[in-house]
Write an enzyme that holds these catalytic residues in place. Structure first.
Site, PDB file in Angstrom:
ATOM      1  N   GLU A   1       5.235   1.302   5.783  1.00  0.00           N
ATOM      2  CA  GLU A   1       6.307   0.769   4.924  1.00  0.00           C
ATOM      3  C   GLU A   1       7.010  -0.414   5.589  1.00  0.00           C
ATOM      4  O   GLU A   1       8.114  -0.798   5.185  1.00  0.00           O
ATOM      5  CB  GLU A   1       7.333   1.889   4.637  1.00  0.00           C
ATOM      6  CG  GLU A   1       6.800   3.028   3.796  1.00  0.00           C
ATOM      7  CD  GLU A   1       6.961   2.806   2.288  1.00  0.00           C
ATOM      8  OE1 GLU A   1       7.928   2.164   1.859  1.00  0.00           O
ATOM      9  OE2 GLU A   1       6.086   3.294   1.536  1.00  0.00           O
ATOM     10  N   VAL A   2       6.362  -0.973   6.616  1.00  0.00           N
ATOM     11  CA  VAL A   2       7.036  -1.992   7.422  1.00  0.00           C
ATOM     12  C   VAL A   2       7.554  -3.156   6.567  1.00  0.00           C
ATOM     13  O   VAL A   2       8.694  -3.579   6.712  1.00  0.00           O
ATOM     14  CB  VAL A   2       6.095  -2.505   8.537  1.00  0.00           C
ATOM     15  CG1 VAL A   2       6.630  -3.759   9.204  1.00  0.00           C
ATOM     16  CG2 VAL A   2       5.876  -1.407   9.581  1.00  0.00           C
ATOM     17  N   LYS A   3       6.718  -3.641   5.658  1.00  0.00           N
ATOM     18  CA  LYS A   3       7.152  -4.819   4.897  1.00  0.00           C
ATOM     19  C   LYS A   3       7.793  -4.490   3.554  1.00  0.00           C
ATOM     20  O   LYS A   3       8.741  -5.145   3.140  1.00  0.00           O
ATOM     21  CB  LYS A   3       5.966  -5.748   4.670  1.00  0.00           C
ATOM     22  CG  LYS A   3       6.364  -7.178   4.346  1.00  0.00           C
ATOM     23  CD  LYS A   3       5.140  -8.048   4.292  1.00  0.00           C
ATOM     24  CE  LYS A   3       5.430  -9.499   4.587  1.00  0.00           C
ATOM     25  NZ  LYS A   3       4.174 -10.248   4.714  1.00  0.00           N
TER      26      LYS A   3
ATOM     27  N   TYR B   1      -2.954  -5.604   7.129  1.00  0.00           N
ATOM     28  CA  TYR B   1      -2.286  -6.135   8.329  1.00  0.00           C
ATOM     29  C   TYR B   1      -1.284  -5.080   8.789  1.00  0.00           C
ATOM     30  O   TYR B   1      -0.275  -4.835   8.139  1.00  0.00           O
ATOM     31  CB  TYR B   1      -1.568  -7.465   8.035  1.00  0.00           C
ATOM     32  CG  TYR B   1      -1.074  -8.100   9.316  1.00  0.00           C
ATOM     33  CD1 TYR B   1      -1.839  -9.058   9.992  1.00  0.00           C
ATOM     34  CD2 TYR B   1       0.128  -7.713   9.903  1.00  0.00           C
ATOM     35  CE1 TYR B   1      -1.411  -9.623  11.195  1.00  0.00           C
ATOM     36  CE2 TYR B   1       0.563  -8.258  11.106  1.00  0.00           C
ATOM     37  CZ  TYR B   1      -0.213  -9.207  11.738  1.00  0.00           C
ATOM     38  OH  TYR B   1       0.207  -9.759  12.933  1.00  0.00           O
TER      39      TYR B   1
ATOM     40  N   SER C   1       4.434  -3.679  14.631  1.00  0.00           N
ATOM     41  CA  SER C   1       3.169  -3.673  15.377  1.00  0.00           C
ATOM     42  C   SER C   1       3.101  -2.510  16.362  1.00  0.00           C
ATOM     43  O   SER C   1       2.070  -1.839  16.478  1.00  0.00           O
ATOM     44  CB  SER C   1       3.024  -4.977  16.178  1.00  0.00           C
ATOM     45  OG  SER C   1       2.972  -6.080  15.335  1.00  0.00           O
TER      46      SER C   1
HETATM   47  C1  LIG Z   1       2.560  -3.982   6.490  1.00  0.00           C
HETATM   48  C2  LIG Z   1       2.868  -4.503   7.856  1.00  0.00           C
HETATM   49  N1  LIG Z   1       2.798  -3.662   8.898  1.00  0.00           N
HETATM   50  C3  LIG Z   1       3.066  -4.072  10.144  1.00  0.00           C
HETATM   51  C4  LIG Z   1       3.397  -5.374  10.406  1.00  0.00           C
HETATM   52  C5  LIG Z   1       3.703  -5.796  11.808  1.00  0.00           C
HETATM   53  O1  LIG Z   1       5.078  -6.002  11.924  1.00  0.00           O
HETATM   54  P1  LIG Z   1       5.672  -6.951  13.060  1.00  0.00           P
HETATM   55  O2  LIG Z   1       5.002  -8.297  12.935  1.00  0.00           O
HETATM   56  O3  LIG Z   1       7.106  -7.002  12.759  1.00  0.00           O
HETATM   57  O4  LIG Z   1       5.375  -6.317  14.351  1.00  0.00           O
HETATM   58  C6  LIG Z   1       3.478  -6.290   9.354  1.00  0.00           C
HETATM   59  C7  LIG Z   1       3.799  -7.699   9.607  1.00  0.00           C
HETATM   60  O5  LIG Z   1       3.679  -8.557   8.777  1.00  0.00           O
HETATM   61  C8  LIG Z   1       3.211  -5.848   8.037  1.00  0.00           C
HETATM   62  O6  LIG Z   1       3.260  -6.675   6.997  1.00  0.00           O
END
Ligand SMILES: Cc1ncc(COP(=O)(O)O)c(C=O)c1O
Length: 440
Positions: free
Chosen positions: A240-242, A137, A111
């Site tokens: 690329e977080v997920k 998201y 986030s």
């Molecule tokens: C593609 C993507 N980006 C960002 C985030 C945000 O990550 P976090 O909840 O670990 O802050 C998420 C959370 O599900 C996500 O799926």
């Protein structure tokens, strides 16, 4: 089914922030399993929403964390130059294709990584608008909410002027001819009418739209979009977080589409379960100004050491190959299962990022099977499997298990889900069972 932790959780943890699917309350974890208070072991097909990319209690991560915690060079990277963060930055840069000059920013969570970029890109480009997708998201703080468009965030007003495109969902819109071209044409139209492209700083792309329903973009779409954006000087951000860091069967999910992003955000699995996120981007833009987006403990030695252990283990344990192999087989097995269960409308994904869309009337109207999905997730928990659901209509089972998942474990998860779907279809799970588990 209830236990002590659930009661205390309900009393003291802000309920409104929780997305409950079942009374899961782990007190420990080992590999792909979590362990509850009563000693019951549950296979975890969510992997803590992908944060446990290497599973639980991975020896290399435990060792790295222990070592770092015993000689805390500093709790902060802000005004100190610390080895673990610098080494991790070097390593992250080394795994990005191409040899452009890049720098790394560290944060605590996907986030904040996306949030930081929204503000940075507004500042460096002087452009105030962004493009992203319906169903996207990118995070839960204001900047990253602004470029998200997920049903779970209807509580937060959108930033005026942003453009939200349809993510090309060929399962939902299979009867719409030329879906991809139409989305691209729509963008041209928007540029021509309501949004001057010269006002757009960047596009935020999920290479697989995860929380929106694990949607895999069709071949060529993202590349065409990238090209169109470049024509207008719009920068490319890939989140690329997920699905990054090996999960998709390649190191980076954007490599499936041959994208050449300017900025890449990482989180979740990067920290091996500890708070850690990163933005990698062009040196000149990342060096915008002093104290632009600072957080005292970001890049701290413990999280950074965990991150380094994660990246090393992905390479040394061949986890990218494993994700592809186990993931492809699992997808195929779920497709076979669709012959038995009418509820299974579509199975899709890449590697160990898999979505199973559950619908009623699958040959015609594809009505989202929301209640059935919640019941299946609950029943799976009772039978020993943790899995959650995503999607704008809350009807897509999402599998993001640890990348260390082996053949036996994947078979076990498949069997439990098979049983859970049968039990729900046969009416064994009453509506009352899911009253407290509304998910999102
Ligand atoms: C593609 C993507 N980006 C960002 C985030 C945000 O990550 P976090 O909840 O670990 O802050 C998420 C959370 O599900 C996500 O799926």
């Amino acid at each position: 089914m209830t236990n002590n932790l659930i009661d205390r959780d309900s009393n003291y943890i802000a309920g409104i922030e929780k997305i409950r699917f079942s009374p899961v309350a782990p007190i420990g974890g080992e590999g792909c399993f979590i362990i509850e208070e009563n000693g019951r072991r549950l296979l975890d097909f969510s992997g803590s929403w992908g944060a446990a990319g290497l599973g639980y209690s991975h020896p290399a991560i435990s060792e790295a964390i222990n070592k770092a915690s015993k000689s805390m060079a500093s709790a902060s990277l802000l005004s100190y130059a610390t080895e673990p963060a610098i080494s991790l930055a070097e390593k992250l840069i080394s795994i990005i294709p191409g040899n452009k000059s890049r720098k790394v920013w560290f944060g605590h969570s996907g986030s904040d990584a996306n949030d930081m970029l929204v503000r940075l890109l507004e500042a460096v480009t002087g452009r105030k608008k962004f493009i992203s997708f319906h169903g996207a998201y990118h995070g839960g703080v204001s900047g990253s909410i602004a470029v998200s468009h997920h049903s779970s965030q209807s509580h937060s007003p959108k930033k005026g002027g942003n453009v939200y495109l349809a993510y090309p969902n060929h399962y939902r819109y299979e009867n719409k001819n030329n879906l991809d071209e139409n989305i691209l044409k729509k963008l041209d139209e928007i540029f021509y009418t309501t949004c001057n492209p010269k006002d757009v700083a960047a596009i935020f792309i999920e290479p697989i739209q995860s929380d929106g329903g694990v949607i895999v973009p069709p071949k060529g779409f993202m590349k065409s979009l990238e090209k169109k954006c470049r024509e207008h000087g719009i920068l490319i951000v890939v989140d690329e977080v997920k699905v990054g860091l090996g999960r998709s069967g390649l190191m980076h999910a954007f490599q499936h589409d041959n994208l050449e992003p300017d900025f890449i955000t990482f989180g979740k699995a990067l920290g091996g379960g500890l708070p850690l996120s990163a933005v990698v981007g062009p040196k000149d833009l990342m060096d915008f100004t002093t104290a632009f987006s600072i957080m005292t403990t970001s890049g701290n030695p413990v999280s950074a050491s965990a991150g380094m252990a994660v990246l090393r283990a992905i390479e040394e344990e061949n986890l990218i190959t494993n994700a592809k192999l186990i993931g492809d087989n699992l997808q195929e097995s779920f497709r076979q299962l669709a012959n038995k269960h009418d509820l299974i409308g579509n199975v899709r994904g890449r590697g160990l990022a898999i979505g199973i869309e559950l619908v009623n009337d699958r040959h015609k109207n594809k009505i989202a099977a929301k209640t059935e999905t919640a019941k299946i997730v609950y029943r799976a928990y009772e039978l020993g499997l943790v899995i959650f659901y995503v999607g704008m209509e809350s009807n897509v089972l999402e599998l993001t298990p640890p990348l260390i998942l082996n053949e036996d474990e994947s078979k076990l998860g498949l069997e439990i889900l098979d049983q859970a779907i049968s039990d729900v279809t046969n009416g064994l799970v009453p509506d009352s069972a899911i009253e407290d588990y509304k998910g999102w």
